[in-house]
Design a protein around this motif. Structure first.
Motif, mmCIF file in Angstrom:
data_model
loop_
_atom_site.group_PDB
_atom_site.id
_atom_site.type_symbol
_atom_site.label_atom_id
_atom_site.label_comp_id
_atom_site.label_asym_id
_atom_site.label_seq_id
_atom_site.Cartn_x
_atom_site.Cartn_y
_atom_site.Cartn_z
ATOM 1 N N SER A 1 -5.006 1.206 -8.395
ATOM 2 C CA SER A 1 -5.193 2.470 -7.692
ATOM 3 C C SER A 1 -5.483 2.250 -6.216
ATOM 4 C CB SER A 1 -6.346 3.253 -8.324
ATOM 5 O OG SER A 1 -7.575 2.582 -8.088
ATOM 6 N N ASP A 2 -5.243 3.296 -5.425
ATOM 7 C CA ASP A 2 -5.588 3.217 -4.006
ATOM 8 C C ASP A 2 -7.096 3.081 -3.821
ATOM 9 O OD1 ASP A 2 -6.102 5.803 -4.926
ATOM 10 O OD2 ASP A 2 -5.428 6.786 -3.090
ATOM 11 N N LEU A 3 -7.871 3.566 -4.798
ATOM 12 C CA LEU A 3 -9.319 3.451 -4.704
ATOM 13 C C LEU A 3 -9.759 1.996 -4.829
ATOM 14 C CD1 LEU A 3 -11.989 4.915 -4.363
ATOM 15 C CD2 LEU A 3 -12.056 5.267 -6.835
ATOM 16 N N ALA B 1 -1.574 2.112 -5.210
ATOM 17 C CA ALA B 1 -0.951 3.421 -5.037
ATOM 18 C C ALA B 1 -1.841 4.523 -5.575
ATOM 19 C CB ALA B 1 0.403 3.465 -5.746
ATOM 20 N N ALA B 2 -1.786 5.676 -4.915
ATOM 21 C CA ALA B 2 -2.451 6.869 -5.434
ATOM 22 C C ALA B 2 -1.747 7.294 -6.719
ATOM 23 C CB ALA B 2 -2.388 7.991 -4.406
ATOM 24 N N GLY B 3 -2.507 7.876 -7.619
ATOM 25 C CA GLY B 3 -1.909 8.340 -8.869
ATOM 26 C C GLY B 3 -1.931 7.312 -9.977
ATOM 27 N N LEU B 4 -2.304 6.059 -9.658
ATOM 28 C CA LEU B 4 -2.438 5.027 -10.687
ATOM 29 C C LEU B 4 -3.890 5.033 -11.168
ATOM 30 C CD1 LEU B 4 -0.410 2.001 -9.285
ATOM 31 C CD2 LEU B 4 0.159 3.398 -11.251
ATOM 32 N N GLU C 1 10.236 3.508 2.612
ATOM 33 C CA GLU C 1 9.960 4.852 2.108
ATOM 34 C C GLU C 1 8.816 4.806 1.106
ATOM 35 O OE1 GLU C 1 13.099 6.232 -0.864
ATOM 36 O OE2 GLU C 1 14.073 4.479 0.024
ATOM 37 N N GLY C 2 8.240 5.969 0.836
ATOM 38 C CA GLY C 2 7.073 6.027 -0.020
ATOM 39 C C GLY C 2 7.371 5.771 -1.491
ATOM 40 N N ILE C 3 6.333 5.391 -2.211
ATOM 41 C CA ILE C 3 6.401 5.238 -3.667
ATOM 42 C C ILE C 3 5.291 6.096 -4.254
ATOM 43 C CG2 ILE C 3 6.146 3.671 -5.622
ATOM 44 C CD1 ILE C 3 7.170 1.407 -3.878
ATOM 45 N N GLU D 1 0.873 -1.173 0.000
ATOM 46 C CA GLU D 1 0.000 0.000 0.000
ATOM 47 C C GLU D 1 0.911 1.224 0.000
ATOM 48 O OE1 GLU D 1 -2.801 2.693 2.747
ATOM 49 O OE2 GLU D 1 -2.012 0.839 3.592
ATOM 50 N N CYS D 2 0.949 1.910 -1.132
ATOM 51 C CA CYS D 2 1.950 2.957 -1.360
ATOM 52 C C CYS D 2 1.389 4.356 -1.103
ATOM 53 C CB CYS D 2 2.470 2.898 -2.796
ATOM 54 S SG CYS D 2 3.055 1.280 -3.309
ATOM 55 N N GLY D 3 2.149 5.132 -0.374
ATOM 56 C CA GLY D 3 1.845 6.538 -0.178
ATOM 57 C C GLY D 3 3.063 7.371 -0.516
ATOM 58 N N ALA D 4 2.887 8.671 -0.525
ATOM 59 C CA ALA D 4 3.989 9.548 -0.886
ATOM 60 C C ALA D 4 5.112 9.512 0.151
ATOM 61 C CB ALA D 4 3.490 10.979 -1.060
ATOM 62 N N THR D 5 4.764 9.301 1.424
ATOM 63 C CA THR D 5 5.779 9.347 2.487
ATOM 64 C C THR D 5 6.170 7.957 2.998
ATOM 65 O OG1 THR D 5 4.049 9.636 4.161
ATOM 66 C CG2 THR D 5 5.025 11.625 3.244
ATOM 67 N N LYS D 6 5.294 6.959 2.823
ATOM 68 C CA LYS D 6 5.610 5.621 3.319
ATOM 69 C C LYS D 6 4.880 4.571 2.478
ATOM 70 C CE LYS D 6 1.915 5.590 6.783
ATOM 71 N NZ LYS D 6 1.044 4.637 6.084
ATOM 72 N N THR D 7 5.441 3.376 2.488
ATOM 73 C CA THR D 7 4.789 2.236 1.855
ATOM 74 C C THR D 7 4.706 1.107 2.869
ATOM 75 O OG1 THR D 7 5.614 2.805 -0.357
ATOM 76 C CG2 THR D 7 4.884 0.541 -0.012
#
Length: 266
Positions: A82-84, A66-69, A29-31, A6-12
């Motif tokens: 996607s994170d959704l 991940a967000a942004g996918l 670290e985030g992806i 589960e990827c975020g900007a600051t952590k995964t």
């Protein structure tokens, strides 16, 4: 073994499900696929897989959320989503339902138990993200700059944040992460909920906007709504109160989708 990320900007957050059913979790670290090169993302993934690997185990499937996918895709035994979709699988499982994310931003979808079949576009913090933390921060700052905030709150805000006009405008229009800045104000506003009528109205109207502009476009009469995100958890009591008013059945409110994703992929 199966690996979930589960990827975020600051952590995964990573979790390995081994062949005997045991779990191992890891945080790296985030992806962020919208700003990160594929090579850097691959390097983080490679190190995580090595750390999760155990003797006698082979990776059978990997699921990266991940967000942004925007477009889901599969390559070999790796699924990028996607994170959704991750939120939907976490709160709906293999059943149909409505899933929503309420964090810094907001998003929602109708999930048929396998895939997202309908999505009211979020629009981001400029064009949408109603109900999210950044939107609440934006609404407050707009009122603050126009002197529409009660004196007690305005004075407290001025003592807690850089509140001069130039600093606010710089952070919103010229910083690298304006939505993060706007979202950082939301917990402070929530602290005033129940203490100041203005704050109660601001918080509730932000959530009402999400219900009316996004969730109302799904068949809420026949489907429960599951919510994911730290801001959703922070607003849990308010969301439950408003859901009764709107006739929304909330099935769950969780901070992270990981536990639900583990059950989904078992």
């Amino acid at each position: 073994m199966k690996i979930i990320a589960e990827c975020g900007a600051t952590k995964t957050d990573w979790c390995a499900i081994y062949s005997d059913g045991t779990l191992k979790r890891l945080r790296t670290e985030g992806i962020n696929f919208s700003v990160m090169t594929g090579q850097n993302a691959d390097e983080i993934t490679r190190k995580a897989v090595m750390a999760l690997n155990e003797p006698g185990e082979m990776v059978s499937d990997m699921y990266i959320y991940a967000a942004g996918l925007i477009c889901e895709r599969k390559g070999g035994n790796v699924e990028y989503a996607s994170d959704l979709l991750g939120a939907a699988r976490a709160v709906c499982g293999h059943n149909h339902g409505i899933a929503a994310i309420l964090g810094t931003g907001s998003n929602s979808c109708f999930f048929d138990g396998e895939k997202i079949v309908s999505n009211v576009h979020s629009g981001g913090f400029i064009l949408g993200d109603e109900g999210g933390a950044a939107c609440l921060g934006k609404l407050f700052l707009s009122d603050f700059l126009k002197r529409r905030v009660p004196a007690s709150m305005a004075e407290s805000f001025a003592s807690s944040f850089e509140s001069d006009y130039a600093s606010i405008v710089q952070k919103v229009y010229k910083s690298d992460a304006p939505s993060k800045y706007l979202g950082s104000i939301a917990p402070w506003v929530l602290d005033w909920y129940g203490k100041e009528e203005y704050a109660c109205n601001l918080v509730e109207n932000n959530l009402r906007s999400f219900f009316e502009r996004s969730l109302s476009q799904y068949d809420m009469a026949s489907c429960p709504v599951g919510l994911v995100g730290g801001f959703a958890v922070a607003c849990k009591g308010i969301l439950m109160k408003l859901s009764d008013e709107y006739g929304i059945r909330i099935s769950s409110i969780v901070e992270s989708p990981m536990d639900g994703l583990i059950e989904y992929h078992r």
